[in-house]
Design an enzyme around this catalytic site. Sequence first.
Site, PDB file in Angstrom:
ATOM      1  CB  CYS A 165      54.769  16.861  14.447  1.00  0.00           C
ATOM      2  SG  CYS A 165      54.994  17.582  16.086  1.00  0.00           S
ATOM      3  N   GLY A 166      54.816  13.298  15.382  1.00  0.00           N
ATOM      4  CA  GLY A 166      55.744  12.259  15.806  1.00  0.00           C
ATOM      5  C   GLY A 166      56.517  12.662  17.053  1.00  0.00           C
TER       6      GLY A 166
END
Length: 297
Positions: free
Chosen positions: A89-90
């Site tokens: 998720c970055g």
Amino acid sequence: MATLKDIRTRISSIKSTQQVTKAMKMVSAAKLRRAQDAAIQARPYAAKLKEMLGSLSTRVDTSLNPLLSARDDVRNVLVVLITSDRGLCGAFNANIIKLANKVITEEYGDLHRDGRVELLCAGTKGYDYFRKRGFAVEKSYPGVFQNLHFGVAKEIVEYASEKYLNGEVDRVIVVYNEFKSVLAPTLKKEVLLPISPEQDEGQEKSSGSSSDYIYEPSPSSIIDVLVPKNLNTQLWGMMLESNAADHAARMTAMDSATENAKELLRVLNISYNRARQAAITTELSEIVAGAEALQAE
């Protein structure tokens, strides 16, 4: 230089990865819709409840409720950290962990060195990070977002309230991601305990709203009911915000990964075509050279 077989293998691998990232993007997009709706729908109720508590606090002695009484000398702090349960998720988890680490080691650095800062982690990523680095993780809820429900928020509030009432902590801080847009969440650090309704009172006065109400049975009785309800609602809203921000960050990260895979495939296809053309040219040159050698004989 990579052979044709190596390039073909890499192209096949990237195509498989691209299918996975595209599927994960679609799943996160579907979950984001539901999570976003839940977070947005919870905001008006939480805001109104906070407003009522602020209005009531002007009519009663707040010292009668210890959760409304701030302590001048803060000697022990409980930090509630809300992260996600999964990666991909970055920088979603990295940013909020960085903020929590800053709060613990810088803002309350002296207390942390004396072992007076406790940590409660909701979400697997935050728990794994701080546990491996020797922080005092008193309580954890790994996997909480796999089946998110109101009972978890209520349990965390009961735990934090009990420690505050017993004098084991003098301040409870929540660090979480607030959902603002799909592109980027907002890092938030809020004081959960003690409750500070005076801020809402000031906002009410500045907006020109001076509504008065008749409370039954009495303002003091009602405020004793509203205080735990407000705490549960506020923390539940924070968890919903973090959940929506998590899905948004994962959807954005998977979209970027899919686009990167697309660009990488384009470059590899060019490399593959060049390598194949070079191989064909080499073979033709060898055939021509062989034919000329035969004619010379």
